[in-house]
Design an enzyme around this catalytic site. Structure first.
Site, PDB file in Angstrom:
ATOM      1  N   LYS A   6      69.048  59.864   2.278  1.00 40.25           N
ATOM      2  CA  LYS A   6      69.778  58.783   3.188  1.00 40.25           C
ATOM      3  C   LYS A   6      69.115  58.284   4.528  1.00 40.25           C
ATOM      4  CE  LYS A   6      73.258  61.709   4.957  1.00 40.25           C
ATOM      5  NZ  LYS A   6      74.717  62.070   5.169  1.00 40.25           N
ATOM      6  N   ARG A  63      87.560  62.647   4.963  1.00 40.31           N
ATOM      7  CA  ARG A  63      86.600  61.632   5.044  1.00 40.31           C
ATOM      8  C   ARG A  63      87.055  60.799   3.566  1.00 40.31           C
ATOM      9  NH1 ARG A  63      80.477  62.207   6.888  1.00 40.31           N
ATOM     10  NH2 ARG A  63      80.418  63.192   4.497  1.00 40.31           N
ATOM     11  N   TYR A  84      64.734  48.607  36.053  1.00 49.42           N
ATOM     12  CA  TYR A  84      66.185  47.871  36.371  1.00 49.42           C
ATOM     13  C   TYR A  84      67.063  48.743  37.360  1.00 49.42           C
ATOM     14  CZ  TYR A  84      65.115  44.653  32.366  1.00 49.42           C
ATOM     15  OH  TYR A  84      64.736  43.553  31.722  1.00 49.42           O
ATOM     16  N   MET A 120      64.255  48.122  27.135  1.00 51.22           N
ATOM     17  CA  MET A 120      64.445  47.849  25.494  1.00 51.22           C
ATOM     18  C   MET A 120      63.063  47.974  24.687  1.00 51.22           C
ATOM     19  SD  MET A 120      65.409  44.294  23.424  1.00 51.22           S
ATOM     20  CE  MET A 120      67.118  44.217  24.101  1.00 51.22           C
TER      21      MET A 120
END
Length: 372
Positions: free
Chosen positions: A35, A134, A264, A312
């Site tokens: 998965k 779950r 940044y 990013m």
């Protein structure tokens, strides 16, 4: 080739699969979890290797993941570990993906899809919630639901399963809870058998229990993260080999004077004249912002720290000396043969997460390169 790549060491994957198979009780099947794109490693390639190394089942979390495997020519049974939408039921059946079921409405939806497709005896596995909270029926409802499956006219009970919440912990209370969950599951399967219904393949052992508790193997084990080279929780060993490395290249080198802010927010400023290398990798590739201030990459066997905030698509590293040429490889994590300073597990420990998240979040835009 793109500068930022995830290299997948196929021989390490094979070695892990052979080791896991050797740990599984004789006669029990192996269901390999592929998965989430095989935890970021490439589902189709990893699935083929798993089958070649003896996997009897594969496990996915989305119908689309199962379809990808079927369209790649993979024919072994595929178990869907999560629930799907009603709109996916027809594909679920037509591509022969085995769902987990645990309530009457969902059983009815799967039965209706099987009926539309004319698939008599379509296999489903009954999930039992023994303490995970779950998906799964309560143990005391297992018999009535098994009867619904058997009486549907189109479905067959191919197996029963549960999932453990603390199987990777050696804490006394967690071990006791795992034991309790196991007892609850055994009773549910025995109750179904006593009701005259074959429970099918009983499976509950995840990665941790596959390695540590052979009595839980029953009819099938479901190894996940250990396939890709990492031990879960408190489980430790030396046999597993990390399968993925993440690397990029130094695409630019800039000489800065003292007092120059980098990235940044001006969170880091040069304290003396230094070289700053630009790497084309950022948080959209899986290099999270939270790694800044903690992560160093390996370039030619030396450690160079990431400076300033990770962007990013890019980040910056401080190059201590002048002997790093442009286009040098910078390795973020990986097995020893990759030249990395740390594995995904060690990087996860630095940043308060788990190895699963590190490999799964290496994004699709990072090219997978399969070697060995």
């Amino acid at each position: 080739m793109k500068p930022t790549i995830a290299k997948i060491y196929i021989e390490n994957l094979r070695a892990n699969l052979r080791f896991i198979r050797s740990k599984i009780r004789t006669g029990a099947k192996m269901c390999v979890a592929v998965k989430a794109d095989a935890y970021g490693h490439g589902a189709v390639v990893c699935a083929r290797e798993a089958v070649a190394c003896g996997a009897d089942f594969l496990a996915v979390a989305r119908v689309s993941e199962g379809i990808e495997l079927r369209e790649a020519g993979i024919s072994v049974p595929i178990l869907l570990l999560s629930l799907c939408d009603r709109s996916e039921m027809d594909d679920l059946v037509s591509f022969g993906i085995t769902p987990l079921v645990f309530d009457s409405e969902y059983i009815g939806e799967v039965a209706a899809a099987a009926g539309r497709a004319g698939k008599r005896g379509f296999s489903v596995h009954l999930a039992v919630d023994t303490g995970m909270g779950r998906i799964g029926c309560l143990p005391e409802n297992a018999v009535s639901l098994a009867r619904e499956i058997a009486g549907s006219g189109v479905l067959s009970l191919g197996g029963m399963c549960t999932h453990f919440s603390t199987a990777d912990s050696f804490d006394d209370g967690d071990v006791e809870f795992t034991d309790l969950q196991f007892r609850r599951f055994l009773k549910a399967t025995e109750d179904v058998r006593s009701a005259g219904i074959d429970p099918g393949i009983r499976h509950c052992a995840n990665s941790a229990l596959t390695l540590a508790r052979p009595e839980t193997h029953l009819d099938m084990c479901r190894p996940g993260i250990i396939v890709y080279g990492y031990y879960p929780g408190d489980i430790r060993g030396s046999e597993l080999k990390p399968v993925m490395s993440l690397s990029t290249k130094v695409v630019a080198i800039r000489r800065f004077a003292a007092g120059v802010p980098v990235s940044y927010g001006r969170t880091w400023t040069t304290s003396c004249p230094t070289n700053i290398g630009v790497l084309p990798i950022g948080y959209d590739d899986g290099l999270f912002r939270r790694f800044a201030g903690k992560l160093s990459v390996a370039i030619n066997g030396k450690a160079y720290p990431v400076r300033g905030r990770i962007c990013m698509d890019q980040c910056m590293v401080e190059l201590w000396d002048d002997d790093v040429p442009r286009w040098s490889e910078a390795v973020v994590f990986g097995p020893p043969e990759s030249g990395a300073l740390q594995t995904a597990e060690e990087l996860a420990a630095m940043t308060g997460t788990i190895s699963y998240e590190i490999t799964c979040q290496v994004s699709k835009r990072v090219e997978r390169v399969f070697v060995g």
